[in-house]
Design a protein around this motif. Sequence first.
Motif, PDB file in Angstrom:
ATOM      1  N   TYR A 269      -8.359  -6.639 -19.079  1.00  0.00           N
ATOM      2  CA  TYR A 269      -7.056  -6.028 -19.281  1.00  0.00           C
ATOM      3  C   TYR A 269      -6.256  -6.828 -20.309  1.00  0.00           C
ATOM      4  CZ  TYR A 269      -7.654  -2.750 -15.455  1.00  0.00           C
ATOM      5  OH  TYR A 269      -8.098  -1.722 -14.662  1.00  0.00           O
ATOM      6  N   TYR A 270      -5.641  -6.102 -21.227  1.00  0.00           N
ATOM      7  CA  TYR A 270      -4.860  -6.712 -22.300  1.00  0.00           C
ATOM      8  C   TYR A 270      -3.445  -6.148 -22.308  1.00  0.00           C
ATOM      9  CZ  TYR A 270      -9.515  -7.724 -24.232  1.00  0.00           C
ATOM     10  OH  TYR A 270     -10.808  -8.143 -24.416  1.00  0.00           O
ATOM     11  N   CYS A 271      -2.473  -7.009 -22.571  1.00  0.00           N
ATOM     12  CA  CYS A 271      -1.157  -6.482 -22.877  1.00  0.00           C
ATOM     13  C   CYS A 271      -0.976  -6.511 -24.391  1.00  0.00           C
ATOM     14  CB  CYS A 271      -0.043  -7.231 -22.167  1.00  0.00           C
ATOM     15  SG  CYS A 271       0.272  -8.894 -22.764  1.00  0.00           S
ATOM     16  N   ALA A 272      -0.147  -5.611 -24.872  1.00  0.00           N
ATOM     17  CA  ALA A 272       0.103  -5.479 -26.297  1.00  0.00           C
ATOM     18  C   ALA A 272       1.564  -5.129 -26.501  1.00  0.00           C
ATOM     19  CB  ALA A 272      -0.791  -4.400 -26.897  1.00  0.00           C
ATOM     20  N   ALA A 273       2.115  -5.540 -27.624  1.00  0.00           N
ATOM     21  CA  ALA A 273       3.526  -5.301 -27.889  1.00  0.00           C
ATOM     22  C   ALA A 273       3.735  -4.805 -29.311  1.00  0.00           C
ATOM     23  CB  ALA A 273       4.340  -6.575 -27.661  1.00  0.00           C
ATOM     24  N   ARG A 274       4.771  -3.967 -29.401  1.00  0.00           N
ATOM     25  CA  ARG A 274       5.176  -3.429 -30.694  1.00  0.00           C
ATOM     26  C   ARG A 274       6.692  -3.486 -30.721  1.00  0.00           C
ATOM     27  NH1 ARG A 274       4.000   2.759 -32.858  1.00  0.00           N
ATOM     28  NH2 ARG A 274       4.439   2.327 -35.057  1.00  0.00           N
TER      29      ARG A 274
ATOM     30  N   TRP B  84      -1.252  -8.865 -29.410  1.00  0.00           N
ATOM     31  CA  TRP B  84      -2.140  -8.727 -28.264  1.00  0.00           C
ATOM     32  C   TRP B  84      -2.291 -10.052 -27.547  1.00  0.00           C
ATOM     33  CZ3 TRP B  84      -4.624  -4.172 -26.821  1.00  0.00           C
ATOM     34  CH2 TRP B  84      -4.478  -3.099 -27.703  1.00  0.00           C
ATOM     35  N   GLY B  85      -2.447  -9.975 -26.250  1.00  0.00           N
ATOM     36  CA  GLY B  85      -2.807 -11.146 -25.488  1.00  0.00           C
ATOM     37  C   GLY B  85      -4.308 -11.358 -25.502  1.00  0.00           C
ATOM     38  N   GLN B  86      -4.734 -12.410 -24.821  1.00  0.00           N
ATOM     39  CA  GLN B  86      -6.150 -12.788 -24.836  1.00  0.00           C
ATOM     40  C   GLN B  86      -6.972 -12.031 -23.816  1.00  0.00           C
ATOM     41  OE1 GLN B  86      -3.830 -14.402 -23.268  1.00  0.00           O
ATOM     42  NE2 GLN B  86      -4.694 -14.918 -21.268  1.00  0.00           N
ATOM     43  N   GLY B  87      -6.303 -11.373 -22.895  1.00  0.00           N
ATOM     44  CA  GLY B  87      -6.998 -10.593 -21.872  1.00  0.00           C
ATOM     45  C   GLY B  87      -7.154 -11.352 -20.566  1.00  0.00           C
ATOM     46  N   THR B  88      -7.215 -10.587 -19.496  1.00  0.00           N
ATOM     47  CA  THR B  88      -7.469 -11.149 -18.181  1.00  0.00           C
ATOM     48  C   THR B  88      -8.437 -10.209 -17.458  1.00  0.00           C
ATOM     49  OG1 THR B  88      -6.427 -12.036 -16.167  1.00  0.00           O
ATOM     50  CG2 THR B  88      -5.435 -10.051 -17.108  1.00  0.00           C
ATOM     51  N   GLN B  89      -9.451 -10.776 -16.828  1.00  0.00           N
ATOM     52  CA  GLN B  89     -10.522  -9.970 -16.240  1.00  0.00           C
ATOM     53  C   GLN B  89     -10.134  -9.481 -14.854  1.00  0.00           C
ATOM     54  OE1 GLN B  89     -13.539  -8.993 -17.577  1.00  0.00           O
ATOM     55  NE2 GLN B  89     -13.884  -7.814 -15.692  1.00  0.00           N
ATOM     56  N   VAL B  90     -10.368  -8.216 -14.621  1.00  0.00           N
ATOM     57  CA  VAL B  90     -10.204  -7.609 -13.298  1.00  0.00           C
ATOM     58  C   VAL B  90     -11.551  -7.058 -12.872  1.00  0.00           C
ATOM     59  CG1 VAL B  90      -9.136  -5.723 -12.003  1.00  0.00           C
ATOM     60  CG2 VAL B  90      -7.777  -7.047 -13.644  1.00  0.00           C
ATOM     61  N   THR B  91     -12.003  -7.470 -11.698  1.00  0.00           N
ATOM     62  CA  THR B  91     -13.284  -7.013 -11.169  1.00  0.00           C
ATOM     63  C   THR B  91     -13.056  -6.460  -9.773  1.00  0.00           C
ATOM     64  OG1 THR B  91     -14.458  -8.703 -12.432  1.00  0.00           O
ATOM     65  CG2 THR B  91     -15.644  -7.649 -10.619  1.00  0.00           C
ATOM     66  N   VAL B  92     -13.469  -5.224  -9.573  1.00  0.00           N
ATOM     67  CA  VAL B  92     -13.290  -4.549  -8.288  1.00  0.00           C
ATOM     68  C   VAL B  92     -14.672  -4.192  -7.747  1.00  0.00           C
ATOM     69  CG1 VAL B  92     -12.149  -2.673  -7.049  1.00  0.00           C
ATOM     70  CG2 VAL B  92     -11.129  -3.591  -9.147  1.00  0.00           C
TER      71      VAL B  92
ATOM     72  N   PHE C  74      -3.718  -2.219 -21.855  1.00  0.00           N
ATOM     73  CA  PHE C  74      -4.979  -1.580 -22.175  1.00  0.00           C
ATOM     74  C   PHE C  74      -6.080  -2.244 -21.356  1.00  0.00           C
ATOM     75  CE2 PHE C  74      -3.975   0.986 -25.927  1.00  0.00           C
ATOM     76  CZ  PHE C  74      -2.732   0.484 -26.286  1.00  0.00           C
ATOM     77  N   ARG C  75      -7.195  -1.576 -21.274  1.00  0.00           N
ATOM     78  CA  ARG C  75      -8.345  -2.195 -20.624  1.00  0.00           C
ATOM     79  C   ARG C  75      -9.607  -1.800 -21.360  1.00  0.00           C
ATOM     80  NH1 ARG C  75      -8.311   1.189 -14.878  1.00  0.00           N
ATOM     81  NH2 ARG C  75      -9.004   3.214 -15.718  1.00  0.00           N
ATOM     82  N   GLN C  76     -10.592  -2.660 -21.255  1.00  0.00           N
ATOM     83  CA  GLN C  76     -11.866  -2.387 -21.899  1.00  0.00           C
ATOM     84  C   GLN C  76     -12.997  -2.882 -21.024  1.00  0.00           C
ATOM     85  OE1 GLN C  76     -12.196  -3.875 -25.918  1.00  0.00           O
ATOM     86  NE2 GLN C  76     -13.752  -2.350 -26.420  1.00  0.00           N
ATOM     87  N   ALA C  77     -13.836  -1.960 -20.627  1.00  0.00           N
ATOM     88  CA  ALA C  77     -15.027  -2.286 -19.858  1.00  0.00           C
ATOM     89  C   ALA C  77     -16.190  -2.482 -20.829  1.00  0.00           C
ATOM     90  CB  ALA C  77     -15.329  -1.167 -18.879  1.00  0.00           C
ATOM     91  N   PRO C  78     -17.202  -3.240 -20.428  1.00  0.00           N
ATOM     92  CA  PRO C  78     -18.348  -3.468 -21.314  1.00  0.00           C
ATOM     93  C   PRO C  78     -18.978  -2.159 -21.780  1.00  0.00           C
ATOM     94  CG  PRO C  78     -18.436  -4.958 -19.458  1.00  0.00           C
ATOM     95  CD  PRO C  78     -17.321  -4.000 -19.174  1.00  0.00           C
TER      96      PRO C  78
ATOM     97  N   GLU D 288      -9.115   1.402 -23.601  1.00  0.00           N
ATOM     98  CA  GLU D 288      -8.404   2.532 -23.011  1.00  0.00           C
ATOM     99  C   GLU D 288      -6.972   2.140 -22.683  1.00  0.00           C
ATOM    100  OE1 GLU D 288      -8.731   5.186 -18.860  1.00  0.00           O
ATOM    101  OE2 GLU D 288      -9.722   3.244 -19.042  1.00  0.00           O
ATOM    102  N   GLY D 289      -6.023   2.981 -23.087  1.00  0.00           N
ATOM    103  CA  GLY D 289      -4.636   2.735 -22.739  1.00  0.00           C
ATOM    104  C   GLY D 289      -4.378   3.063 -21.286  1.00  0.00           C
ATOM    105  N   VAL D 290      -3.658   2.201 -20.598  1.00  0.00           N
ATOM    106  CA  VAL D 290      -3.399   2.356 -19.172  1.00  0.00           C
ATOM    107  C   VAL D 290      -1.966   2.798 -18.919  1.00  0.00           C
ATOM    108  CG1 VAL D 290      -3.247   1.121 -16.982  1.00  0.00           C
ATOM    109  CG2 VAL D 290      -5.160   0.673 -18.537  1.00  0.00           C
ATOM    110  N   ALA D 291      -1.011   2.095 -19.543  1.00  0.00           N
ATOM    111  CA  ALA D 291       0.400   2.395 -19.335  1.00  0.00           C
ATOM    112  C   ALA D 291       1.214   1.719 -20.421  1.00  0.00           C
ATOM    113  CB  ALA D 291       0.875   1.909 -17.959  1.00  0.00           C
ATOM    114  N   PHE D 292       2.386   2.274 -20.686  1.00  0.00           N
ATOM    115  CA  PHE D 292       3.312   1.569 -21.562  1.00  0.00           C
ATOM    116  C   PHE D 292       4.726   1.731 -21.033  1.00  0.00           C
ATOM    117  CE2 PHE D 292       5.610   4.933 -23.649  1.00  0.00           C
ATOM    118  CZ  PHE D 292       4.731   5.967 -23.899  1.00  0.00           C
ATOM    119  N   ILE D 293       5.583   0.827 -21.479  1.00  0.00           N
ATOM    120  CA  ILE D 293       7.004   0.893 -21.178  1.00  0.00           C
ATOM    121  C   ILE D 293       7.772   0.631 -22.463  1.00  0.00           C
ATOM    122  CG2 ILE D 293       7.040  -1.545 -20.468  1.00  0.00           C
ATOM    123  CD1 ILE D 293       9.291  -0.804 -18.497  1.00  0.00           C
TER     124      ILE D 293
END
Length: 123
Positions: A94-99, A114-122, A37-41, A46-51
């Motif tokens: 960006y966060y990863c999440a598991a179920r 959930w993980g703690q998140g990692t920042q992506v800046t483009v 998932f990702r979350q902008a300020p 928002e969900g991005v992808a799952f496997i």
Amino acid sequence: HVQLVESGGGSVQAGGSLRLSCAASGYTFSSSCVAWFRQAPGKEREGVAFIYTGAGRIYYADSVKGRFTIFQDNAKTTEYLQMNNLKPEDTAMYYCAARFYGGCGLTPGFYAYWGQGTQVTVS
């Protein structure tokens, strides 16, 4: 106690690439749903992808289809999100999440871990 740890975020120019990693402490991703998932300020998460790691079923949000790839290592201890052709609108935490039971999806409420998140800046 399951802990998810993301890594691999950073700052890149538009068109660049990053690979995010999500490692599970004390658990393997066998027959699990793992999502990014990702979350902008100021925006909703928002969900991005799952496997679904059991069958390898994969789903991408339209916004990243063709640019992002979700995959796992053979030992199923780490999930990855390869992000290519990054755009400024991909900037977010960006966060990863598991179920570990039930179906997969891109609804945040599906996921207990959930993980703690990692920042992506483009730029």
